[in-house]
Design a protein around this motif. Sequence first.
Motif, PDB file in Angstrom:
ATOM      1  N   THR A  59       0.817  -1.136  -0.129  1.00  0.00           N
ATOM      2  CA  THR A  59      -0.078  -0.003   0.008  1.00  0.00           C
ATOM      3  C   THR A  59       0.875   1.253  -0.003  1.00  0.00           C
ATOM      4  O   THR A  59       0.371   2.048  -0.756  1.00  0.00           O
ATOM      5  CB  THR A  59      -1.128   0.007   1.498  1.00  0.00           C
ATOM      6  OG1 THR A  59      -1.769  -1.072   1.299  1.00  0.00           O
ATOM      7  CG2 THR A  59      -1.805   1.426   1.344  1.00  0.00           C
ATOM      8  N   GLY A  63       0.961   4.045  -3.313  1.00  0.00           N
ATOM      9  CA  GLY A  63       0.494   5.302  -2.556  1.00  0.00           C
ATOM     10  C   GLY A  63       1.248   6.217  -3.321  1.00  0.00           C
ATOM     11  O   GLY A  63       0.988   7.433  -3.380  1.00  0.00           O
ATOM     12  N   ALA A 279     -11.172   4.021  -5.043  1.00  0.00           N
ATOM     13  CA  ALA A 279     -10.226   2.826  -5.590  1.00  0.00           C
ATOM     14  C   ALA A 279     -11.124   2.038  -6.417  1.00  0.00           C
ATOM     15  O   ALA A 279     -10.839   1.838  -7.494  1.00  0.00           O
ATOM     16  CB  ALA A 279      -9.957   2.011  -4.400  1.00  0.00           C
ATOM     17  N   LEU A 285      -6.252   3.631  -7.738  1.00  0.00           N
ATOM     18  CA  LEU A 285      -5.814   2.783  -6.543  1.00  0.00           C
ATOM     19  C   LEU A 285      -4.429   3.641  -5.778  1.00  0.00           C
ATOM     20  O   LEU A 285      -4.268   3.392  -4.549  1.00  0.00           O
ATOM     21  CB  LEU A 285      -5.161   1.424  -7.148  1.00  0.00           C
ATOM     22  CG  LEU A 285      -6.542   0.425  -7.557  1.00  0.00           C
ATOM     23  CD1 LEU A 285      -5.661  -0.720  -8.110  1.00  0.00           C
ATOM     24  CD2 LEU A 285      -7.451   0.290  -6.544  1.00  0.00           C
ATOM     25  N   SER A 288      -5.949   6.134  -3.612  1.00  0.00           N
ATOM     26  CA  SER A 288      -6.609   5.486  -2.381  1.00  0.00           C
ATOM     27  C   SER A 288      -5.832   5.029  -1.546  1.00  0.00           C
ATOM     28  O   SER A 288      -5.961   4.879  -0.308  1.00  0.00           O
ATOM     29  CB  SER A 288      -7.744   4.518  -2.882  1.00  0.00           C
ATOM     30  OG  SER A 288      -6.957   3.452  -3.438  1.00  0.00           O
ATOM     31  N   SER A 289      -4.561   4.297  -1.895  1.00  0.00           N
ATOM     32  CA  SER A 289      -3.515   3.920  -1.205  1.00  0.00           C
ATOM     33  C   SER A 289      -2.740   5.024  -0.368  1.00  0.00           C
ATOM     34  O   SER A 289      -2.656   4.727   0.844  1.00  0.00           O
ATOM     35  CB  SER A 289      -2.623   3.101  -2.146  1.00  0.00           C
ATOM     36  OG  SER A 289      -3.203   2.002  -2.680  1.00  0.00           O
ATOM     37  N   SER A 292      -5.388   5.487   2.495  1.00  0.00           N
ATOM     38  CA  SER A 292      -5.259   4.410   3.503  1.00  0.00           C
ATOM     39  C   SER A 292      -4.173   4.572   4.392  1.00  0.00           C
ATOM     40  O   SER A 292      -3.848   4.475   5.526  1.00  0.00           O
ATOM     41  CB  SER A 292      -5.101   3.249   2.799  1.00  0.00           C
ATOM     42  OG  SER A 292      -6.340   3.139   1.887  1.00  0.00           O
TER      43      SER A 292
END
Length: 314
Positions: A59, A63, A279, A285, A288-289, A292
């Motif tokens: 992740t 990111g 995501a 992605l 969104s990572s 996160s």
Amino acid sequence: MTSASAPPVPAEPAPGRGPGGGRGPARDVAGLGVGRALGFIAPALLLIGAFLIFPALWTIYIGITNYRLTGVEAVSPSMVGLSNYTRALNDALFHNALWLTLLFVLGSAIIGQNVLGFTLAWILRRARPAVRRTVEALTLLAWILPSTVVAYLWVAFYDRDGGTLNSLLGTPGTAWLIDHPMLCLVVFNTWRGTAFSMMLYSSALQAVPPSQLESARMVGASGWQTLRDVVFPHIRGHVLTNTLLISLWTANDFSPFLLTKGGPNHASETVPVYIYNVALQGGELGYSSAISFLLLLANLLVSLVYLRLLRRRS
């Protein structure tokens, strides 16, 4: 006449020394040795690495890329550095999700589950065994039911046409999940998660000496004075532990998506729901990572504050 002398008793090797007296690896109490001990914990370490450490590192990696669910970036993403984090810090929708998550945690966990869980534990400590077991069973049932089942029940409860809540209040046609989405989520999560707080406080109240409670009653202390001066000093550590756990669980809870999907118009889009929408619906992605990872940092910060408070109490 000479007496035979007793055979000399060999001296035990000093701790940390081998049988010959030389410096060597000290054996553990069970006598397993380092190799066997590592063999016993290796399966657990492999599972932790495969399902916790590797996803976290992955992740963090994606990111800092423009990785997407589809398209060219899905095959060959490129490094973008900290631009995803800069974008998140300037994203109005992310700010909205943070604010809604704070309201969700404050309303349903810190206030709702804490207060309701302690109230139930305080009332049930003197209830009849049959009453106590019935209430505990019903509360636990709400906690252990699958999220999809619970969400379906509450959607039916809040339904605009023929919903249970409208029938009880005599307000037909009121769309609770549209007009008051966050209030509905707070009530839903308080109802569902109170069981853990109730069980923890029920166990904590057993540590309060009955003699002190009786002394407070004899001197005429009110209920609030008894709680403040007798009960809370004994269970302060349990309150901190419970608040930390339910706050982290609530901040990372995905159940709101099952009721409102973040709507209407992002009015109930907490951070986990926002991450999902970005995501899987937006396909971003990498972005969104990054969000996160920011949520992970927030969880670590809350945990550090809790540990500091607990250490200060000690």
